[in-house]
Design an enzyme around this catalytic site. Structure first.
Site, PDB file in Angstrom:
ATOM      1  CG  ASP A 264      -2.277   0.800  -3.010  1.00  0.00           C
ATOM      2  OD1 ASP A 264      -1.089   1.187  -2.935  1.00  0.00           O
ATOM      3  OD2 ASP A 264      -3.160   1.208  -2.239  1.00  0.00           O
ATOM      4  CG  ASN A 265      -1.624   4.170  -4.398  1.00  0.00           C
ATOM      5  OD1 ASN A 265      -2.704   3.770  -3.964  1.00  0.00           O
ATOM      6  ND2 ASN A 265      -0.666   4.628  -3.600  1.00  0.00           N
TER       7      ASN A 265
ATOM      8  CE  LYS B 234      -3.093   7.329  -1.766  1.00  0.00           C
ATOM      9  NZ  LYS B 234      -3.068   6.945  -0.336  1.00  0.00           N
TER      10      LYS B 234
ATOM     11  CG  ASP C 101      -2.105   0.857   1.148  1.00  0.00           C
ATOM     12  OD1 ASP C 101      -2.124   1.739   0.290  1.00  0.00           O
ATOM     13  OD2 ASP C 101      -3.036   0.650   1.946  1.00  0.00           O
ATOM     14  CG  ASP C 102      -0.334   4.960   0.081  1.00  0.00           C
ATOM     15  OD1 ASP C 102      -1.131   4.549  -0.775  1.00  0.00           O
ATOM     16  OD2 ASP C 102      -0.595   5.882   0.862  1.00  0.00           O
TER      17      ASP C 102
ATOM     18  CB  CYS D  66      -6.543   2.914  -1.454  1.00  0.00           C
ATOM     19  SG  CYS D  66      -5.101   3.583  -0.628  1.00  0.00           S
TER      20      CYS D  66
ATOM     21  CG  HIS E 189     -10.106   1.092   0.915  1.00  0.00           C
ATOM     22  ND1 HIS E 189      -9.115   1.918   0.429  1.00  0.00           N
ATOM     23  CD2 HIS E 189     -11.080   1.916   1.379  1.00  0.00           C
ATOM     24  CE1 HIS E 189      -9.450   3.182   0.612  1.00  0.00           C
ATOM     25  NE2 HIS E 189     -10.645   3.200   1.197  1.00  0.00           N
TER      26      HIS E 189
ATOM     27  NE  ARG F 197      -6.581  -2.263  -0.930  1.00  0.00           N
ATOM     28  CZ  ARG F 197      -5.423  -1.601  -1.050  1.00  0.00           C
ATOM     29  NH1 ARG F 197      -5.345  -0.590  -1.899  1.00  0.00           N
ATOM     30  NH2 ARG F 197      -4.368  -1.928  -0.341  1.00  0.00           N
TER      31      ARG F 197
ATOM     32  CE  LYS G 164      -6.399   0.295   1.983  1.00  0.00           C
ATOM     33  NZ  LYS G 164      -5.457   1.425   1.864  1.00  0.00           N
TER      34      LYS G 164
ATOM     35  CG  HIS H  77      -1.699   3.744   3.872  1.00  0.00           C
ATOM     36  ND1 HIS H  77      -2.132   4.521   4.916  1.00  0.00           N
ATOM     37  CD2 HIS H  77      -2.501   4.058   2.817  1.00  0.00           C
ATOM     38  CE1 HIS H  77      -3.153   5.266   4.522  1.00  0.00           C
ATOM     39  NE2 HIS H  77      -3.385   5.008   3.243  1.00  0.00           N
TER      40      HIS H  77
END
Length: 557
Positions: free
Chosen positions: A323-324, A369, A32-33, A70, A129, A74, A127, A218
């Site tokens: 994710d990004n 992001k 994540d991130d 995010c 989301h 997803r 996660k 993240h």
């Protein structure tokens, strides 16, 4: 006669189980991130020996794309659909239109729903989301087992000492609320539950699909003290020198060309312009961020060890992505900055990496992001499958999240239904990457790739990329083969290409129910309708338009 029938049925059952066992297991890992260069196989100095191994024994893509933030990422990952078609064109908030309802619609089947129909156990840790309502939780969308959190962010530690200032960590295991205990660290718990689910699944005799969705790295910056200690003093060289080192390593690895143009960010101050105290504060941020990635990799090592223990390592496909891109100053000023209740790295920390270090994380790409520039939508991708993927392979791609569902279904021999639970399903717009993974065949894509999120738009077709940032809303054109850092806008010299790609975008936007962002933009800073979830009220965000404001923010955290 009865004995003969029973023996025949037993034979059929055993044959069926043997066929199931031949199907490959699939593990999908998403972090994540995390920026493009934040792991060893993509140029980082951070210790990631397990990802190093997967890359050394598997395949790396140079060009793999996500959706820049995010929830839309997803949505595409879970369904193989463009995010709007899946119902999450903006975020996990309902803006009143089907393409922006904030949870996965029934016409967009999840990986778990499809693979379960093909005899797979479906497991998830981490996660979610893509839907806050309990009707949209993982166990209700095809997963047999789930542990993790439903919304967009979570603390990593039990935060009961700070309960008067910050909300509790809300976790779920198979639809039941659970909590972190003192001393537990969420990254470890995510890996631990993945191991636990694999142990339990081993008794079924079925193949499995395991989705491990880490929230690391993240924000908030919270890490194990022993991991932070590994990086003490490592970032005293500052972001200017570190970025140069990473880019040099990327060139040596073959990830980028030796003559690659490198993006610059005028908003990032020179490291030497900071005072000694300011440098020490910034160093601490990156030490903790690196520690979070280090611990994530340790968890991957635990999962790999469990695979080997269960004798399933030779028949398992693993895909790793982010994710990004890393988070810069993506939320404009106006949103309250969360004050930390403890030092950076501890349970009371609500700090985050911020733009200066994110500039390094996304090397050599432009921006961060939530944008449609390469720094926002580019991810590492590592694919590992000892029986079929040749080790040490590099491939360009160009691939996207929407391609993973067709890939997994081909590998699993799973049919994608046109009707599921009496609902017509959306066709899959992506292409299988199995030929690319296993025989390095070039991707054959009939239509371009498209993006839209909060007014940020892009089209990728061959070497050309058309991109527009909100609120400027003016098309820019880049030759990604020659200039992946997007430093030379060629729109004025190529009006015909701009016209063709923008027309293709308009057609895609219409077919995916994309709405002009100004017509649906939610109230609040940066268009966010309140916090990501109940865990993240007044989250730690800080726009950094000038080096002076960046340094001021550090003096007043």
């Amino acid at each position: 006669m009865r004995i003969c029938i029973l023996l025949a049925l037993l034979g059929i059952f055993q044959h069926s189980m043997a066929q199931q066992q031949k199907k490959p297991n699939i593990i999908l890992i998403m972090v994540d991130d995390m920026g493009f260069s934040d792991i060893g196989p993509y140029g980082s100095e951070i210790s990631t020996p397990n990802l190093d191994r997967l890359a050394r024994e598997g395949l790396r893509l140079r060009e793999f794309y996500n959706n820049s933030i995010c929830a839309p990422t997803r949505a595409s990952l879970m369904t193989g659909q463009f995010a709007h078609k899946a119902g999450i064109g903006y975020f996990n908030v309902n803006l009143g239109l089907p393409a922006y309802q904030g949870y996965l619609n029934k016409s967009s089947l999840t990986l778990a729903e499809v693979l379960k129909q093909s005899g797979y156990s479906t497991l998830m840790s981490g996660k979610w989301h893509v839907g806050d309502d309990s009707l949209s939780w993982p166990n209700q969308r095809g997963f047999d087992k789930f542990f993790g959190f439903i919304g967009g962010a979570s603390n990593y530690y039990d935060i009961s000492p700070y309960k008067e200032k910050v909300p509790p960590v809300q976790l779920v295991e198979n639809n039941q609320q659970v909590t972190l205990q003192p001393g537990q660290y969420l990254t470890d718990e995510i890996a631990g539950h993945a191991e636990k689910f694999l142990d339990e699944q081993d008794k079924t005799g079925k193949p499995f699909f395991l989705y491990v969705a880490y929230n690391a790295p993240h924000w908030p910056l919270q890490a194990r003290p022993e991991d932070i200690a590994k990086y003490k003093g490592k970032y005293s060289i500052g972001w200017d020198s570190l970025r140069t080192q990473r880019i040099d390593k990327q060139k040596k690895l073959g990830l980028i060309n030796a003559n690659t143009t490198i993006s610059r960010d005028a908003e990032v101050p020179a490291w030497q312009s900071l005072t000694y105290d300011e440098q020490k504060l910034w160093e601490k941020k990156m030490e903790v961020y690196a520690a979070m990635i280090d611990r994530m990799d340790q968890g991957i090592g635990r999962i790999l060890a469990k695979l080997k223990e269960l004798k399933k390592d030779d028949n398992t496909l693993i895909v790793f992505i982010s994710d990004n891109g890393a988070q810069g100053g993506f939320i404009p000023t106006g949103r309250k900055r969360q004050r930390s209740s403890g030092p950076i790295g501890t349970a009371g920390s609500y700090d985050y990496q911020e733009q200066n270090w994110a500039y390094v994380s996304n090397s050599p790409h432009r921006s961060y992001k939530a944008t449609a520039y390469e720094g926002g939508i580019s991810s590492p991708l590592i694919a590992w499958y000892p029986a079929k993927i040749k080790g040490g392979t590099f491939a360009r791609g160009t691939a996207h999240l929407i391609d993973l569902a067709p890939t997994f279904y081909e590998v699993a021999g799973a049919g994608y239904p046109t009707v599921f639970n009496q609902v017509n399903t959306h066709p899959l717009p992506g292409v299988s990457l199995a030929p690319l993974f296993f025989t390095q065949q070039e991707i054959s894509r009939k239509t371009p790739l498209f993006w839209e999120r909060a007014g940020n738009r892009a089209v990728r077709n061959g070497k050309w990329k058309l991109v527009s940032s909100y609120p400027r809303n003016q098309w820019e054109l880049y030759d990604i083969e020659a200039d992946r850092a997007e430093t030379k806008d060629l729109a004025a010299q190529n009006p015909q290409i701009v016209s063709e790609l923008s027309a293709a975008y308009d057609s895609w936007a219409k077919n995916n129910d994309v709405v002009d962002y100004d017509k649906i933009k939610p109230a609040g800073p940066s268009g966010f309708a309140g916090p990501f979830n109940s865990n993240t009220t007044n989250t730690n965000t800080n726009a950094t338009a000038t080096s002076g404001r960046q340094r001021s923010a550090q003096r007043n955290p």
